[in-house]
Scaffold this motif. Sequence first.
Motif, PDB file in Angstrom:
ATOM      1  N   HIS A  33       0.858  -1.189   0.000  1.00 10.91           N
ATOM      2  CA  HIS A  33       0.000   0.000   0.000  1.00 10.91           C
ATOM      3  C   HIS A  33       0.891   1.234   0.000  1.00 10.91           C
ATOM      4  CE1 HIS A  33      -4.048  -1.788   1.484  1.00 10.91           C
ATOM      5  NE2 HIS A  33      -3.394  -2.667   0.753  1.00 10.91           N
ATOM      6  N   PRO A  34       0.460   2.291  -0.666  1.00 10.93           N
ATOM      7  CA  PRO A  34       1.323   3.470  -0.786  1.00 10.93           C
ATOM      8  C   PRO A  34       1.295   4.359   0.462  1.00 10.93           C
ATOM      9  CG  PRO A  34      -0.736   3.855  -1.932  1.00 10.93           C
ATOM     10  CD  PRO A  34      -0.771   2.426  -1.455  1.00 10.93           C
ATOM     11  N   TYR A  35       2.394   5.076   0.623  1.00  7.65           N
ATOM     12  CA  TYR A  35       2.437   6.230   1.518  1.00  7.65           C
ATOM     13  C   TYR A  35       2.411   7.435   0.617  1.00  7.65           C
ATOM     14  CZ  TYR A  35       3.952   3.453   5.545  1.00  7.65           C
ATOM     15  OH  TYR A  35       4.039   2.557   6.574  1.00  7.65           O
ATOM     16  N   PRO A  36       1.706   8.478   0.878  1.00  2.00           N
ATOM     17  CA  PRO A  36       0.755   8.657   1.967  1.00  2.00           C
ATOM     18  C   PRO A  36      -0.538   7.880   1.685  1.00  2.00           C
ATOM     19  CG  PRO A  36       0.688  10.569   0.549  1.00  2.00           C
ATOM     20  CD  PRO A  36       1.773   9.670   0.020  1.00  2.00           C
ATOM     21  N   VAL A  37      -1.307   7.666   2.730  1.00  2.00           N
ATOM     22  CA  VAL A  37      -2.546   6.915   2.620  1.00  2.00           C
ATOM     23  C   VAL A  37      -3.502   7.557   1.608  1.00  2.00           C
ATOM     24  CG1 VAL A  37      -4.539   6.055   3.919  1.00  2.00           C
ATOM     25  CG2 VAL A  37      -2.274   6.049   4.965  1.00  2.00           C
ATOM     26  N   SER A  38      -3.435   8.867   1.469  1.00  2.00           N
ATOM     27  CA  SER A  38      -4.319   9.554   0.510  1.00  2.00           C
ATOM     28  C   SER A  38      -4.065   9.094  -0.924  1.00  2.00           C
ATOM     29  CB  SER A  38      -4.150  11.070   0.611  1.00  2.00           C
ATOM     30  OG  SER A  38      -2.816  11.439   0.310  1.00  2.00           O
ATOM     31  N   LEU A  39      -2.856   8.637  -1.210  1.00  2.00           N
ATOM     32  CA  LEU A  39      -2.556   8.138  -2.549  1.00  2.00           C
ATOM     33  C   LEU A  39      -3.371   6.892  -2.863  1.00  2.00           C
ATOM     34  CD1 LEU A  39      -1.030   8.272  -5.189  1.00  2.00           C
ATOM     35  CD2 LEU A  39       0.885   7.114  -4.064  1.00  2.00           C
ATOM     36  N   ARG A  44      -7.552   4.358  -6.132  1.00  2.00           N
ATOM     37  CA  ARG A  44      -8.857   3.671  -6.214  1.00  2.00           C
ATOM     38  C   ARG A  44      -9.871   4.436  -7.052  1.00  2.00           C
ATOM     39  NH1 ARG A  44      -9.056   1.551   0.021  1.00  2.00           N
ATOM     40  NH2 ARG A  44      -8.076  -0.463  -0.407  1.00  2.00           N
ATOM     41  N   THR A  45      -9.689   5.741  -7.175  1.00  2.00           N
ATOM     42  CA  THR A  45     -10.675   6.552  -7.899  1.00  2.00           C
ATOM     43  C   THR A  45     -10.189   7.049  -9.253  1.00  2.00           C
ATOM     44  OG1 THR A  45      -9.971   8.539  -6.718  1.00  2.00           O
ATOM     45  CG2 THR A  45     -11.816   7.294  -5.766  1.00  2.00           C
ATOM     46  N   SER A  46      -9.003   6.641  -9.657  1.00  2.00           N
ATOM     47  CA  SER A  46      -8.507   7.052 -10.977  1.00  2.00           C
ATOM     48  C   SER A  46      -8.276   5.817 -11.833  1.00  2.00           C
ATOM     49  CB  SER A  46      -7.230   7.876 -10.849  1.00  2.00           C
ATOM     50  OG  SER A  46      -6.216   7.115 -10.226  1.00  2.00           O
ATOM     51  N   SER A  47      -8.314   6.049 -13.137  1.00  2.00           N
ATOM     52  CA  SER A  47      -8.123   4.934 -14.065  1.00  2.00           C
ATOM     53  C   SER A  47      -6.962   5.244 -15.002  1.00  2.00           C
ATOM     54  CB  SER A  47      -9.398   4.700 -14.868  1.00  2.00           C
ATOM     55  OG  SER A  47      -9.711   5.836 -15.632  1.00  2.00           O
ATOM     56  N   PRO A  48      -6.400   4.205 -15.600  1.00  2.00           N
ATOM     57  CA  PRO A  48      -5.370   4.463 -16.605  1.00  2.00           C
ATOM     58  C   PRO A  48      -6.002   5.015 -17.875  1.00  2.00           C
ATOM     59  CG  PRO A  48      -5.811   2.106 -16.418  1.00  2.00           C
ATOM     60  CD  PRO A  48      -6.623   2.790 -15.366  1.00  2.00           C
ATOM     61  N   ARG A  49      -5.229   5.687 -18.675  1.00  2.00           N
ATOM     62  CA  ARG A  49      -5.758   6.292 -19.897  1.00  2.00           C
ATOM     63  C   ARG A  49      -6.292   5.265 -20.880  1.00  2.00           C
ATOM     64  NH1 ARG A  49      -3.426  11.839 -21.247  1.00  2.00           N
ATOM     65  NH2 ARG A  49      -2.627  12.500 -19.229  1.00  2.00           N
ATOM     66  N   ILE A  50      -5.782   4.038 -20.805  1.00  2.00           N
ATOM     67  CA  ILE A  50      -6.181   3.027 -21.779  1.00  2.00           C
ATOM     68  C   ILE A  50      -7.636   2.584 -21.603  1.00  2.00           C
ATOM     69  CG2 ILE A  50      -5.387   1.009 -20.459  1.00  2.00           C
ATOM     70  CD1 ILE A  50      -4.332  -0.084 -23.173  1.00  2.00           C
ATOM     71  N   THR A  51      -8.170   2.669 -20.371  1.00  2.00           N
ATOM     72  CA  THR A  51      -9.544   2.241 -20.126  1.00  2.00           C
ATOM     73  C   THR A  51     -10.062   2.803 -18.810  1.00  2.00           C
ATOM     74  OG1 THR A  51     -11.037   0.337 -19.923  1.00  2.00           O
ATOM     75  CG2 THR A  51      -8.864   0.113 -18.959  1.00  2.00           C
ATOM     76  N   SER A  55      -9.422   0.551 -12.121  1.00  2.00           N
ATOM     77  CA  SER A  55      -8.784   1.663 -11.413  1.00  2.00           C
ATOM     78  C   SER A  55      -7.274   1.414 -11.373  1.00  2.00           C
ATOM     79  CB  SER A  55      -9.322   1.765  -9.984  1.00  2.00           C
ATOM     80  OG  SER A  55      -8.914   0.646  -9.212  1.00  2.00           O
ATOM     81  N   MET A  56      -6.528   2.443 -11.064  1.00  2.00           N
ATOM     82  CA  MET A  56      -5.082   2.274 -10.928  1.00  2.00           C
ATOM     83  C   MET A  56      -4.774   1.299  -9.785  1.00  2.00           C
ATOM     84  SD  MET A  56      -3.684   3.790 -13.391  1.00  2.00           S
ATOM     85  CE  MET A  56      -1.983   3.593 -12.911  1.00  2.00           C
ATOM     86  N   TRP A  57      -5.607   1.307  -8.744  1.00  2.00           N
ATOM     87  CA  TRP A  57      -5.376   0.393  -7.632  1.00  2.00           C
ATOM     88  C   TRP A  57      -5.586  -1.055  -8.067  1.00  2.00           C
ATOM     89  CZ3 TRP A  57      -2.687  -0.094  -3.591  1.00  2.00           C
ATOM     90  CH2 TRP A  57      -2.929  -1.145  -2.711  1.00  2.00           C
TER      91      TRP A  57
END
Length: 125
Positions: A33-39, A44-51, A55-57
Amino acid sequence: MDLAQLLMLIGISIIGILGGVHLVFTMFSRKFHPYPVSLLESMRTSSPRITKQTSMWKAWVGFNIGHSFGAICFAAVYLPLIVTNFAIVSGSVWLSLLPVLVSLVYTILAKIYWFKVPFTGFLLA
């Protein structure tokens, strides 16, 4: 068992163990899991440009599981082959060099992109 067979068993076992530990850490811990937790929330709420279908997560977790599975499968194929039919491996340039190539690629990736533990493990392998 001769020295070459033993060394291949040890090296490929290291790859399989690293893959297994990576899978456990990915699926059953927060170690990736990434630091900072906000990442994490951003991933979880962003997607890669391909689709937008993932989500990125989810992509991150999937890539890590796939990476682990590849190392585990590599070991699962080679270990029984080395134990039961070492003559096939030692008699084939491709089957003899592939573990060296895999170890070399993982070592380089670990040095450039990862951290000390996998680097050391793959260097030993």
